[in-house]
Design a protein around this motif. Sequence first.
Motif, PDB file in Angstrom:
ATOM      1  N   UNK A 266       0.845  -1.202   0.000  1.00 20.98           N
ATOM      2  CA  UNK A 266       0.000   0.000   0.000  1.00 20.98           C
ATOM      3  C   UNK A 266       0.879   1.251   0.000  1.00 20.98           C
ATOM      4  N   UNK A 267       0.358   2.302  -0.596  1.00 27.03           N
ATOM      5  CA  UNK A 267       1.080   3.580  -0.572  1.00 27.03           C
ATOM      6  C   UNK A 267       0.465   4.468   0.495  1.00 27.03           C
ATOM      7  N   UNK A 268       1.304   5.235   1.189  1.00 24.97           N
ATOM      8  CA  UNK A 268       0.741   6.072   2.256  1.00 24.97           C
ATOM      9  C   UNK A 268      -0.022   7.266   1.684  1.00 24.97           C
ATOM     10  N   UNK A 269      -1.018   7.722   2.442  1.00 19.44           N
ATOM     11  CA  UNK A 269      -1.726   8.948   2.076  1.00 19.44           C
ATOM     12  C   UNK A 269      -0.996  10.148   2.667  1.00 19.44           C
ATOM     13  N   UNK A 270      -1.689  11.282   2.702  1.00 19.52           N
ATOM     14  CA  UNK A 270      -1.074  12.496   3.251  1.00 19.52           C
ATOM     15  C   UNK A 270      -0.741  12.264   4.724  1.00 19.52           C
ATOM     16  N   UNK A 271       0.354  12.859   5.178  1.00 16.60           N
ATOM     17  CA  UNK A 271       0.809  12.682   6.568  1.00 16.60           C
ATOM     18  C   UNK A 271       0.496  13.943   7.373  1.00 16.60           C
ATOM     19  N   UNK A 272      -0.094  13.734   8.542  1.00 20.74           N
ATOM     20  CA  UNK A 272      -0.318  14.870   9.452  1.00 20.74           C
ATOM     21  C   UNK A 272       0.364  14.566  10.774  1.00 20.74           C
ATOM     22  N   UNK A 273       1.007  15.548  11.337  1.00 25.52           N
ATOM     23  CA  UNK A 273       1.635  15.343  12.650  1.00 25.52           C
ATOM     24  C   UNK A 273       0.553  15.223  13.714  1.00 25.52           C
ATOM     25  N   UNK A 327       1.742   8.011   9.842  1.00 20.15           N
ATOM     26  CA  UNK A 327       2.563   8.418   8.694  1.00 20.15           C
ATOM     27  C   UNK A 327       1.819   8.137   7.387  1.00 20.15           C
ATOM     28  N   UNK A 328       0.518   8.372   7.400  1.00 17.48           N
ATOM     29  CA  UNK A 328      -0.273   8.219   6.187  1.00 17.48           C
ATOM     30  C   UNK A 328      -0.770   6.811   5.918  1.00 17.48           C
ATOM     31  N   UNK A 329      -0.365   5.838   6.736  1.00 23.08           N
ATOM     32  CA  UNK A 329      -0.839   4.447   6.558  1.00 23.08           C
ATOM     33  C   UNK A 329      -2.020   4.188   7.489  1.00 23.08           C
ATOM     34  N   UNK A 330      -3.137   3.669   6.971  1.00 19.75           N
ATOM     35  CA  UNK A 330      -4.251   3.310   7.856  1.00 19.75           C
ATOM     36  C   UNK A 330      -3.855   2.127   8.746  1.00 19.75           C
ATOM     37  N   UNK A 331      -4.199   2.187  10.006  1.00 21.87           N
ATOM     38  CA  UNK A 331      -3.953   1.073  10.923  1.00 21.87           C
ATOM     39  C   UNK A 331      -5.159   0.864  11.839  1.00 21.87           C
TER      40      UNK A 331
END
Length: 529
Positions: A266-273, A327-331
């Motif tokens: 999978x590719x990560x989506x946008x990352x938010x702190x 980091x943009x990955x759904x978990x």
Amino acid sequence: MIVSTLDTSGPDYARRREAMLGKLAELDAEHAKAVAGGGERYVRRHRDRGKLLARERIELLVDPDSPFLELSPLAAWGSDFPVGASVVTGIGVVEGVECVITANDPTVRGGASNPWTLRKTLRAADIALANRLPYVNLVESGGADLPTQKEIFIPGGRIFRDLTRLSAAGIPTIALVFGNSTAGGAYVPGMSDHVVMVRERAKVFLGGPPLVRMATGEESDEESLGGAEMHARVSGLADYLAADEHDALRIGRRIVRSLGWRKLGARPGAVRDPLYPAEELLGIVPEDLKVPFDPREVIARIADGSAFEEFKPLYGASLVTGWARLHGYPVGVLANARGVLFSEEAQKAAQFIQLANQSRTPLVFLQNTTGYMVGKEYEQGGIIKHGAMMINAVSNSTVPHLTVVMGASYGAGNYGMCGRAYDPRFLFSWPSAKSAVMGPAQLAGVLSIVGRASALARGQAYDEEADAAMRAMVEERIEAESLPFFLSGRLYDDGVIDPRDTRTVLGLCLSAINSAPVPEPAGFGVFRP
Ligand code: COA
């Protein structure tokens, strides 16, 4: 969005932070031992020979300023062998490609493999295989640690089996040979897809000159038996002859670039702190693990935007479950809230794990559990079958699992929350972690009750003084064996991490995991409802 209620100005926070910083200072001191390798004398000798240290080799191999996720730096802690187990392993980025890298540390007993080196090396190969990561070996080792050969000779064969299985799985294996690679060690380049040897330095033979003389009477020298030049020109074992160590590392980088490696996951989506600072993770875990803490405070400091979509918040509230991004990955996250797992928590976990498998979402387990609830009411309520249901779900779930032991990890709670035996892709501990079959006082108490009953059955008087001494001794020993350095030393985790690094470490793991395709769903065993 999680709204934190952590009081960062209160005395509890200050005390917890202070205790965690104390443990982190101890951790730094242990890590420094691993970095020091064989100590000043051997490091100086190695440098005087014009050689780079294991960590310097890694640093020159990976992309400048890229992170290196070192694994099991405390291996061999508490054993007769030096901390670090004479090998450095980890995940690093070479030419933009995440690779598993292992580097023998020749300053520690000639880089020979002891039982802990073996475990650490096998773990590195397992990580490469499970996550489809190219595997780079920086070789310079005296082979098996001869005094402990009985522990390593037979199981050590797996090192070479793993190399060829990686190759068969389409995962490239690369050996850069900097020095000795004798006997069994010769099969590291022997089994690798790509081999680079350093001129006048690499020595690769099944038997060195003394052994050959013993075996056949033949007189020979190291260069003609296994020198880099010979292997490049005559035997064909070396694909590339490097002028020096820097050249070997440059060629290694070129080999990785030529792989044209593409990640298949999978590719990560946008990352938010997160909205809350990681620094505050230092002040969350109480020193006394009997005092509960809210894991949402942890999730708020590791999840993207501190966003958490909680699943079944009103049911089985001792276990927090829900969806987040890291980091943009759904978990999917499972986190213990009040230590004990009841039937409701076990059922909720089993359902949640199935949902994550339906949506192919990786799971993150945040452990702080004293295990499943005991007692008549709970046994009659089916705690065994409900716990079994959760353990079935964890065992047969095919999405990647990541586990962080934040606090307690006792009893079957360790299993249900994806402990080491349940093959999470990665497992890290915080310095506050403690893990054992049960708490030290409980364990000593159980032994005492059993001893008393046994004496009674034999019609003997029970020695109360001896009992008290036994309890104190057992408590002390079990406490020592529950601590994270000890457990990390035995490779029961992939490292003890600073809680502030949790988000970064999990992010690196999620990225590495997605080098492999998202695994296919599979069935579960029979659930006993
Ligand atoms: N098992 C246990 N200890 C070993 C070892 C091994 N395989 N190889 C080296 N050591 C120890 C040495 O005894 C020495 O210990 P000391 O400093 O306390 O005396 C230390 O490691 C450093 O070895 P040294 O020979 O001084 O280092 P070196 O850099 O000059 O040479 C080797 C390194 C590996 C070339 C050399 O030690 C060697 O040939 N070892 C045996 C290799 C072998 O035949 N292995 C069998 C594999 S199945």
